[in-house]
Enzyme design. Structure first.
Site, PDB file in Angstrom:
ATOM      1  N   GLU A  87       5.421  25.062  29.383  1.00 46.75           N
ATOM      2  CA  GLU A  87       5.462  26.184  28.448  1.00 46.75           C
ATOM      3  C   GLU A  87       6.826  26.389  27.786  1.00 46.75           C
ATOM      4  O   GLU A  87       6.890  26.838  26.643  1.00 46.75           O
ATOM      5  CB  GLU A  87       5.061  27.477  29.179  1.00 46.75           C
ATOM      6  CG  GLU A  87       3.606  27.541  29.569  1.00 46.75           C
ATOM      7  CD  GLU A  87       2.682  27.714  28.370  1.00 46.75           C
ATOM      8  OE1 GLU A  87       3.146  28.213  27.329  1.00 46.75           O
ATOM      9  OE2 GLU A  87       1.507  27.337  28.472  1.00 46.75           O
ATOM     10  N   SER A 345     -13.900  66.896  76.389  1.00 45.43           N
ATOM     11  CA  SER A 345     -13.013  67.091  77.545  1.00 45.43           C
ATOM     12  C   SER A 345     -11.687  66.350  77.409  1.00 45.43           C
ATOM     13  O   SER A 345     -10.910  66.297  78.366  1.00 45.43           O
ATOM     14  CB  SER A 345     -13.716  66.624  78.826  1.00 45.43           C
ATOM     15  OG  SER A 345     -14.879  67.385  79.072  1.00 45.43           O
TER      16      SER A 345
END
Length: 700
Positions: A87, A345
């Site tokens: 590129e 509990s």
């Protein structure tokens, strides 16, 4: 004559310098008055990673696009080299505009009678991605100007990183990370040559070359890039040949979604340019526990979910946070680790811990478990039986209700709530309640956020010091060094843990006496009214673990208890953490003690001494406990009584004896096995056992 030429050259040079200076001033003014629009660069998908950098989850940006911020330090260097070679070969040399490339593109377009080549540099392409313009000569001029501005403001490293963040890769994918994850299923840290070529080709025509929609066009474009790499001398013929044989990705893969609820919540907190958050989570552990939670939820009913929270007590870092039993289940998207539920509990240990600290009771104090009325409140035990006179230790181990309420009555419910609130844990009264929960607090009369429950137990495991849970890796060090808030004195917390270690394990688990004390889970279960919530919370091996199962909508269930439905999963989680006991080294010694050699001397019946039928047998492994093929460090020594010669069979296959005649068995994998032993007189005995692997304490 030469002097006249010199005299005419100097003014030209001066004029040229003046023009250059004017251009620089104009560029500086334009750069100041009309800066490039960086709004798109400032908005990226937040990404959440585990503590080792493993991708957990990301969120799309506002317009639904996946724009993952690129990181050049975690991008394949070969890909970057090949990208620039194709590129923009002079990327590090030009100031944003490559004059030679522009001239070459102009000549090509002139001869072609139209725009066939743009001559755009990486910087110019980045400028176009930030502010798109029509592909005209005027638009190209604007791109060039913006490219020069970008070069003045940012380094080459930053520009390349920005390009790889914004580049389109088809559909709603932007950036090389999003493309690599979606098309290849992995980060772009390492890419094959074929994958590199495909990623280079896509931004040039992202929609026309989408491999999931146009696989033939995608392959043709990839092959063209590979040919250009070879022509430009970036790869040799052999590499070209091998890359051309690679298959082309032809579908989009879903983005990873590990720790969906927790990672999503954390991702929404990410702001600014730093779009990556590193968490305390362990992706490997998280994935295993998610599978376990899903299996547990499925086994307990179609509307049931499950949640798991694992906390490193030293740092308070959350290593795993399973918010539900699966996104495909009702309410599976709800993060139940932070849900407000009844603890049942599970708060009883703190009642007794405060009582120990205040000198109200001691572990051996005798209490009455008998029908008792506390004002207008008369609790009953879960099994609706009463046990008479019991010690505090027995009351806590067996989770008896009346003794816990009696001790809370001495402490005071308001004091109990205030002490929890002082360390940042607030109990919440149900909206329908007209009065305070009062003594019903002991049995889950007020709700608690489940992560707060895990925080309390982590404090119990840290000698009574409570600290906030930590989800960001950067916060772990500070959390470990922080002093925390004192919930109760260390002596009281240690007494509570010592008692909870005596709690009987779930059926089929290794009995407590056979566990090393440091590895024995100290845990408590809880079951809310209507069996809506099944809880198990425990401490072992430096970890605190919270497990919950139930319906996310709070619906009642039938006979689903913390002990039966949550505790087995809790122990399985501790197995994954290597926290439970290691297998004792002498469960079956090579030679039986003299006192045991004559146990069945009068009987000639064949019988199996070890392993007994129905047992869960733990084996130590040198590697991961859940490997496909186990590396057993201490084989199981099979033992039977019968007439020699004895022969053992595993799932019908004969087991070979050692040189000394002993039968040592190394299970190849976890699971259930049928063992058979035969004697010289033809008699036989059978045993059906389950094998569970845990990592050896000596393993690296």
């Amino acid at each position: 004559m030469p002097k006249l030429k010199t005299d005419s050259l100097i003014p030209r040079l001066v004029k040229g310098l003046i023009v250059l200076m004017v251009l620089q001033v104009l560029l500086a003014v334009v750069n100041l008055v009309c800066p490039p629009d960086m709004a798109k660069a400032d908005r990226a998908s937040p990404v959440v990673l585990d503590r080792n950098g493993v991708f957990l989850r990301a969120l799309p940006v506002d317009d639904g696009r996946w724009r993952l911020r690129a990181d050049l330090n975690r991008t394949d260097p070969a890909f970057l080299h090949h990208l620039l070679g194709i590129e923009d070969a002079r990327f590090y040399l030009h100031p944003g505009v490559d004059a030679a490339a522009v001239a070459r593109a102009f000549l090509s377009n002139f001869h072609a009678g139209g725009i066939v080549s743009g001559g755009s540099t990486i910087t110019m392409q980045t400028a176009r991605l930030l502010s798109p313009h029509p592909r005209t000569y005027g638009g190209k001029a604007i791109e060039a100007l913006r490219a020069l501005q970008l070069e003045l403001r940012y380094s080459k490293h930053d520009i390349l990183q920005l390009y790889l963040t914004l580049a389109p890769y088809g559909g709603n994918l932007e950036g090389v990370r999003a493309a690599s994850l979606s098309y290849f299923g992995h980060e772009p840290e390492t890419l094959t040559l074929g994958e590199q070529a495909q990623l280079i080709s896509l931004p040039q025509a992202p929609e026309a070359r989408r491999p999931d929609l146009h696989p033939k066009a995608a392959q043709a474009a990839r092959d063209l890039i590979l040919d250009r790499m070879a022509q430009n001398g970036l790869i040799d013929a052999q590499a070209l040949h091998e890359a051309l044989q690679e298959p082309v990705a032809h579908q989009r893969l879903p983005f990873p979604a590990i720790a969906w609820q927790t990672a999503g919540r954390l991702a929404r907190t990410v702001t600014g340019l730093q779009a990556t958050l590193v968490t305390t989570l362990d992706a490997g552990l998280q994935t295993r526990l998610e599978a376990m939670a899903a299996a547990t939820a499925k086994a307990q009913g179609p509307n049931v979910s499950a949640a798991i929270l694992v906390v490193d007590i030293h740092t308070r870092g959350v290593l795993a946070s399973v918010g539900g039993g699966g996104l495909d289940r009702p309410g599976g998207w709800i993060d139940m680790t932070r849900a407000l539920r009844s603890p049942g509990s599970a708060l009883k240990p703190f009642i007794y811990g405060f009582a120990f600290e205040n000198g109200v009771v001691a572990p051996d104090t005798r209490l009455m478990d008998a029908p008792t009325r506390f004002g207008d409140y008369q609790p009953e035990d879960f099994d609706r039986n009463f046990h008479g006179e019991v010690s505090v230790k027995e009351a806590l181990v067996n989770s008896l209700n009346v003794p816990a309420v009696a001790v809370l009555n001495r402490i005071g419910p308001d004091v109990f709530q205030a002490r929890l609130a002082a360390v940042g844990v607030k109990l919440v009264r149900p909206k329908s309640a007209l009065n305070d929960a009062g003594l019903a607090l002991a049995l889950g009369g007020e709700g608690i956020h489940l992560d707060d429950l895990a925080k309390l137990y982590a404090g119990l495991g840290d000698h009574g010091l409570v600290k906030p849970l930590v989800y960001r890796l950067d916060d772990e060090k500070a959390s470990a060094a922080a002093s925390g808030q004192r919930l109760m004195r260390a002596e009281a917390a240690d007494k509570v843990l010592a008692i909870l270690r005596e709690t009987p394990p779930p059926p089929g688990r290794l009995p407590g006496p056979l566990m090393r004390v440091s590895r024995r889970p100290a845990y408590k279960t809880g079951t809310s009214y209507g069996y809506r919530d099944a809880l198990a919370v425990g401490v072992a091996g430096g970890y605190a673990v919270m497990v919950w199962t139930g319906r996310p909508d709070g619906g009642a269930r039938a006979d689903e208890t913390g002990r039966d439905d949550a505790a087995p999963l809790l122990f399985d989680v501790f197995d994954q953490l290597r926290a439970p006991s290691q297998v004792p080294q002498a469960i079956a010694p090579p030679v039986a003690p003299v006192a045991l050699q004559s146990l069945n001397a009068a009987s000639d019946h064949m019988s199996i001494l070890f392993p007994p039928s129905g047992a869960t047998v733990y084996v130590e492994t040198a590697g991961r406990a859940r490997e496909e093929h186990l590396k057993v460090t201490r084989p199981l020594k099979l033992s039977a009584h019968g007439k020699a010669p004895i022969q053992w069979y595993v799932d019908g296959a004969p087991l070979k004896a050692d040189d000394d005649g002993a039968f040592n068995w190394s299970p190849p994998s976890e699971g259930f096995y049928d063992l058979t032993v035969t004697g010289g007189d033809g008699q036989s005995a059978k045993s059906h056992v389950r094998v569970v692997a845990i990592r050896s304490a000596d393993a690296p």
